[in-house]
Design an enzyme around this catalytic site. Structure first.
Site, PDB file in Angstrom:
ATOM      1  N   PRO A 267       7.141  16.201  -0.278  1.00 56.73           N
ATOM      2  CA  PRO A 267       6.582  16.329  -1.639  1.00 56.73           C
ATOM      3  C   PRO A 267       5.061  16.373  -1.564  1.00 56.73           C
ATOM      4  O   PRO A 267       4.422  15.406  -1.160  1.00 56.73           O
ATOM      5  CB  PRO A 267       7.078  15.061  -2.345  1.00 56.73           C
ATOM      6  CG  PRO A 267       7.381  14.091  -1.258  1.00 56.73           C
ATOM      7  CD  PRO A 267       7.780  14.896  -0.053  1.00 56.73           C
ATOM      8  N   THR A 269       1.433  16.995  -3.388  1.00 59.89           N
ATOM      9  CA  THR A 269       0.742  17.043  -4.672  1.00 59.89           C
ATOM     10  C   THR A 269      -0.060  18.330  -4.804  1.00 59.89           C
ATOM     11  O   THR A 269      -0.749  18.746  -3.876  1.00 59.89           O
ATOM     12  CB  THR A 269      -0.199  15.831  -4.811  1.00 59.89           C
ATOM     13  OG1 THR A 269       0.568  14.638  -4.662  1.00 59.89           O
ATOM     14  CG2 THR A 269      -0.891  15.820  -6.149  1.00 59.89           C
ATOM     15  N   CYS A 352       1.469   6.533  -0.893  1.00 61.02           N
ATOM     16  CA  CYS A 352       0.352   7.291  -1.458  1.00 61.02           C
ATOM     17  C   CYS A 352      -0.965   6.566  -1.174  1.00 61.02           C
ATOM     18  O   CYS A 352      -1.125   5.397  -1.538  1.00 61.02           O
ATOM     19  CB  CYS A 352       0.549   7.487  -2.954  1.00 61.02           C
ATOM     20  SG  CYS A 352      -0.816   8.348  -3.758  1.00 61.02           S
TER      21      CYS A 352
END
Length: 608
Positions: A267, A269, A352
């Protein structure tokens, strides 16, 4: 995803530290892209640590961004062309002069509209930058003979108007979330109490050890008598208890997704958008995941956050990644996704490194907030018997203190279906190579849960070496390697290099633009959104070096790209690290940029 950018309050992303929610939200912020605020990813260049000025790195701040003014949009009553129903809004702020709008719209970008050619109807109507291919002599939008209104859409998820109203009015029933949170709190308290009792017993045993040793020496029991006593005792299971009954939460549970021996797209960003994921699926990616979505904006019903959950029909195994700092909020977001969206699994981001997320206790900060992490994993895993809940983590927060080997067995015990481990700490970011020896050490501790390794794979040779280095790793996740060359999935499955020509690479960009126009729209706003994300992707694509031109193949992901002259002008242009050259490439596909347009990449992708 929307093209606009704005710096927003920290609590707008993941909520206050206590996880409280606020109703409403500024509608004008619907065009603001989350995490674009990258002001939060690094300390200011002028900040000092230990008396030394810190070098600005990682991301570019205060970069100019093209903004599409709202008053330049045509009213929806005129999108299908003249002759439609008049606008029913008294204070409509959109343009109602069709001739004036068409005169200022700009030149056509081509003779064929990809959306009209594939679907038979372009819902952008006369605002489409390819409108001449699907408008009649009077300017009305037409439908192709092969168009079928009953054909289901190629994308799903997002948020409906009805769901948005329910979330904003706090009218959604979160009873399930509250129940599983209570159960998770009970299990956590029981675990803590058991640990305290074990410590007390250990302390007592230590004090009695000498006395018991002396007594046992005086009164030894013969071996044959010991065996008779052991045979009379009931067998006590060792390890975690397994419920084999036909009732309970895990009784009907089946592995919906097999996370073993898969190629997983990370995933990503901003750049891991739906058009990019479609490209990766075409090259052989097995599992895809949407961009990180923050739990609080999802529960507020914000359209730009729900856009991150959209899924294309080609994504046969698709997940949504959540980020937050409060177990109640994360569990509620997971419940809404489970009940309203078509997803195959939900992933929790506890790796993150963005400062804005970390400072509020989300992302990698959850690796040190084990009580909060336990509640989150237990409750989200208990929401559904059929929807796997996974966790993505880093080695730890600090470079000299890895904690993943302690967390991974706990996360498995709490109910996670799989764990992805990125082989770097938050502090390291991308300054060091991924530690696959440590990934293997952690994977070997898992009992049955698949462990997915992540970091520094740019070729099929890297993949083979990492699998040999870490035999206990179930699958591999690829992020930057897919951004630099999305055909890496094909190379791994075929076990051979593929060196596309500049023409093939340009057609790949054209395909991406077509997917972007289909996803974001073929009007001016959609074209500029597609251009922006194309340019962001190009900040990684230029790092690819054709195998025939490499000085010491295979190319390494953390090595600065060598300078070279391509085999033709297009290949040389694609290798340029100058953003102005990337803009030239975009103009070949999407027409001339708007007046005053400039682009600065979000990520500095040429770092070691």
């Amino acid at each position: 995803m929307e093209p606009g950018i704005c710096y927003i309050k920290p609590e707008y992303l993941i909520g206050e530290a206590n996880g409280s929610q606020q109703s409403g939200g500024n509608e004008g912020e619907s065009n603001k892209r989350k995490h674009e605020d990258d002001a939060d990813t690094q300390n200011e260049a002028g900040s000092k640590r230990g008396g030394k000025k810190e070098r600005k790195r990682g991301q570019n701040k205060n970069r100019p961004v093209f903004k599409d003014e709202r008053f330049s949009h045509l009213c929806h009553s005129l999108i299908e062309g003249p002759g439609g129903a008049p606008c029913a809004l008294q204070n409509c702020r959109y343009v109602h002069d069709l001739d004036a709008y068409l005169a200022a719209k700009g030149e056509e970008l081509g003779s064929e509209c990809y959306v009209y050619a594939t679907k038979g109807h372009c819902n952008r109507g006369v605002t489409c930058r390819f409108a001449k291919s699907h408008t009649d002599a009077e300017g009305r939008n037409i439908k192709a003979p092969h168009y079928n209104e009953q054909t289901p859409p190629t994308t799903c998820n997002g948020i409906s108007a009805e769901l948005q109203v329910r979330l904003r009015k706090h009218d959604y029933d979160f009873t399930r979330s509250k129940e599983v949170i209570k159960l998770a709190e009970k299990l956590r308290d029981e675990r803590k109490q058991a640990e305290q009792e074990k410590k007390q017993e250990a302390t007592q045993k230590t004090g009695q050890a000498a006395t018991e040793t002396a007594q046992e020496a005086k009164h030894e029991v013969p071996v044959d008598i010991q065996q008779e006593v052991m045979q009379d005792q009931p067998t006590k299971p060792i390890g975690s208890a397994i419920d084999d009954s036909t009732s309970g939460r895990d009784a009907p549970r089946k592995p919906v997704i097999d996370f073993r021996e898969k190629l997983v797209l990370s995933p990503l960003t901003t750049v891991g958008n739906l058009p990019f994921r479609r490209i990766c699926k075409e090259f052989g990616a097995d599992i895809t995941c949407g961009e990180m979505a923050c739990a609080v904006p999802l529960l507020k019903g914000l359209g730009q956050e729900w856009a991150l959950t959209k899924r294309h029909e080609s994504e046969d195994i698709f997940g949504v990644q959540l980020c937050g700092n409060n177990p109640n909020v994360i569990t509620q977001a997971a419940q809404v996704l489970h009940e309203t969206a078509r997803v195959d699994y939900i992933d929790l981001n506890i790796g993150c490194p963005i400062d804005l997320i970390y400072q509020q206790g989300g992302g990698s900060a959850l690796m040190r907030r084990t009580n909060i992490l336990e509640l989150t994993v237990r409750s989200c895993a208990a929401l559904s018997n059929k929807l796997p809940f996974t966790v993505k983590m880093r080695t730890g927060i600090y470079a000299d203190k890895s904690v993943a080997h302690e967390l991974l067995p706990l996360v498995e015990e709490w109910g996670a279906s799989a764990v992805t481990l990125h082989g770097r700490s938050r502090e390291q970011r991308y300054t060091k190579s991924a530690n696959w020896d440590y990934i293997e050490q952690c994977a070997a501790q898992a009992k049955e849960m698949p462990v997915i390794g992540n970091g520094d794979i740019l070729s099929y040779q890297d993949y083979v070496e990492r699998r040999e280095q870490a035999p206990h790793v179930s699958s591999v996740m690829i992020g930057r390697g897919a951004l630099i060359k999305p055909w890496i999935f094909q190379e791994i499955k075929e076990q051979k290099f593929w060196s596309p020509t500049s023409s093939q690479r340009f057609e790949l960009l054209r395909r991406y633009c077509n997917y972007g126009l289909e996803h974001w729209g073929s009007d001016t706003k959609g074209v500029e959104s597609t251009r922006r994300f194309l340019l962001e992707w190009q900040s990684f694509l230029y790092r690819y070096i054709p195998e025939d031109l490499q000085q010491s193949p295979p190319q390494k992901i953390n090595a600065r790209p060598q300078k070279y002259r391509g085999r033709d002008e297009m290949e040389t242009l694609m290798s340029s690290n100058n953003a102005a050259d990337w803009v030239k490439l975009s103009e070949m596909l999407l027409g001339t940029v708007p007046q005053g347009f400039s682009f600065v990449p979000k990520h500095k992708a040429n770092a070691f």
